[in-house]
Design an enzyme around this catalytic site. Sequence first.
Site, mmCIF file in Angstrom:
data_model
loop_
_atom_site.group_PDB
_atom_site.id
_atom_site.type_symbol
_atom_site.label_atom_id
_atom_site.label_comp_id
_atom_site.label_asym_id
_atom_site.label_seq_id
_atom_site.Cartn_x
_atom_site.Cartn_y
_atom_site.Cartn_z
ATOM 1 N N GLU A 35 0.874 -1.154 0.000
ATOM 2 C CA GLU A 35 0.000 0.000 0.000
ATOM 3 C C GLU A 35 0.927 1.224 0.000
ATOM 4 O OE1 GLU A 35 -2.187 0.902 3.575
ATOM 5 O OE2 GLU A 35 -3.615 2.144 2.474
ATOM 6 N N ARG A 260 6.360 -13.186 9.281
ATOM 7 C CA ARG A 260 7.314 -12.103 9.080
ATOM 8 C C ARG A 260 8.214 -12.064 10.303
ATOM 9 N NH1 ARG A 260 3.452 -6.806 9.031
ATOM 10 N NH2 ARG A 260 2.774 -6.820 11.193
ATOM 11 N N LYS A 270 5.447 1.366 10.683
ATOM 12 C CA LYS A 270 5.252 2.709 10.169
ATOM 13 C C LYS A 270 4.942 3.681 11.306
ATOM 14 C CE LYS A 270 2.242 5.659 7.617
ATOM 15 N NZ LYS A 270 0.856 5.941 7.236
#
Length: 561
Positions: A35, A260, A270
């Site tokens: 994204e 992950r 983020k």
Amino acid sequence: MSELESRGADFLHEAVAADLSAGRFDRVHTRFPPEPNAYLHIGHAKAVWISYGIARDFGGLFNLRFDDTNPAAEEQEFVDGIIADVRWLGADWGDRLFFASDYFEQMYEWAVQLVRQGDAYVCDLSAEQVSATRGTLTTPGAASPFRNRSVEENLDLFARMRAGEFPDGSRTLRAKIDMAHPNLNMRDPVMYRILHVAHHRQGDKWCIYPMYDWAHGLEDSIEGVTHSLCSLEYENHRPLYDWFLDRLGIYHPRQIEFARYSLTYTVMSKRRFVQLVEGGHVNGYDDPRLPTLAGLRRRGVTPQAIRAFCERIGVGKADTNVAVDVALLEHFIREELNRTAPRRMAVLDPLRVVIENYPEGQAEELDAVNNPEDAAAGRRKVPFGRTLYIEREDFMEDPPKKFFRMAPGREVRLRYAYFITCREAVKDAAGNVVELRCTYDPATRGGDAPDGRKVKATLHWVAADSAVDAEARLYGHLFTQADPDEAPEGKDYRANLNPDSMKVIAAKCEPALAAAAPGDRFQFERMGYFCCDPDSAAGRPVFNRTVTLKDTWAKVQKQGK
RNA sequence: UGGCCCGUAGUGUAACGGUAACACAACUGACUCUGGAUCAGUUAUUCCUGGUUCGAAUCCAGGCGGGCCAGCCA
């Protein structure tokens, strides 16, 4: 493929191979679907490299696709940054750069199909009401009062949603699945929300935007993706992914999830990057202390090192609470740079040395090897003189037993130059050593003693007259704790910020370094790997320390304490 | 009290019913004009308890532990 051969295939390679031999697919096609709402970090690099690697290993295709379904969060700036990052990493998407927003019309038509089939309905509930009627983990939800609208009414309302007749949040299109489903994602999930927000690529064309769960499988289907690889948190979404594709009856890719990872001594989200930047703890998203690809690149980390790291850590489904040791990344950085980085001499904390028996005004150039690991890197000349700088930490007035370097009366070698012996340490009024008075042995020119005598230490040095002044930024771990979240009661990860994560110092460099261009990487002998920063000015280079060399002496010191 | 997923050296992965492997880290030592690089060596009864089997990290059962999920985010 060498990794695969040496350690066996990971579960993704196995799954793909099984699909191929079972005939479920007859080719392999993957994608990386970021994204565009943030910069990529090294965690994303793993995701890129897994999907790209699967495609490459099976002779398939790999797409770069922006999942730009939420204009409220997304910007062109991030699109550009991500493209640059993925390209830098080395994944090849050919001409297959796609945007989910280009599929909005097709998605809309498919949504209409679901409405016609009775599989979707327009719901007038507010966000709060939807939330209140969703039920809980252990109790079923309640049906929306609008759940059984007629197909005609739904069609009309949905068209009017698109036409912009309704305000934000007033209605949604929902899939009609099962309000009692144990998987909350299946309790009539929202497919479209009304958002009167301009899209960075579509402008004002749309005021309804598809949700991830509705859109993602469609994107994969349109592109002919075979294996849609994503992280573990999407496991609970796979039933929905499959449900939409099945109801539509369109080409159906397979979603597979993998774990992950995080890294020690850093954070990787983020939200936290924003906090660190806005809190002034780092200088922007490309700060060399951040694990963003932009930061790593600026720090001097090579894409090869990141790839080797990604391949070495492999993929699994074990949801690790703990992170991969950043030392492993550093290992691959050193391994790469040891082979490729030209050697230079730079003194980071200069201590003046005067060679008393070296003739005043005399100068000469010594021959130095550019890279002992790479004969093709050639040689260079390094100027020598009566006054030099050595590393302050390479001298001790009262050295402990295991200290091999310079000390009063001791002889050491200056790399590629001469053996010198310390005759006196000159001190200032406060008792600080400010200069070393030494003598040299002219017979040892080049660094070899004709009589075969040995010295324990070889020191790097820079001649004072020709020294180039440079700024060196010495980076360390951003946090003092391997797991920054292990913070004292009532404090968050920021309590573990390392106050010494960046030390800016004035260094003395050999003349060859004056020509360094931003992005150039060097090994400063005995000190570490450095990368020339874009902040460099003509005649005044700035070097970022990528990583130190392994330092046995530092370990010895540590043990002594 | 729900559903899904996962437990192998300090860390990340491998072993696909045949006697635990690789890398990093750590520690020894050798060598060295970078205390770099390189080389050699050391470090595990596979979460627990049962079961199946000649044989289990692998299969089964039950525990225990961990992760994710109640955005009109992705």
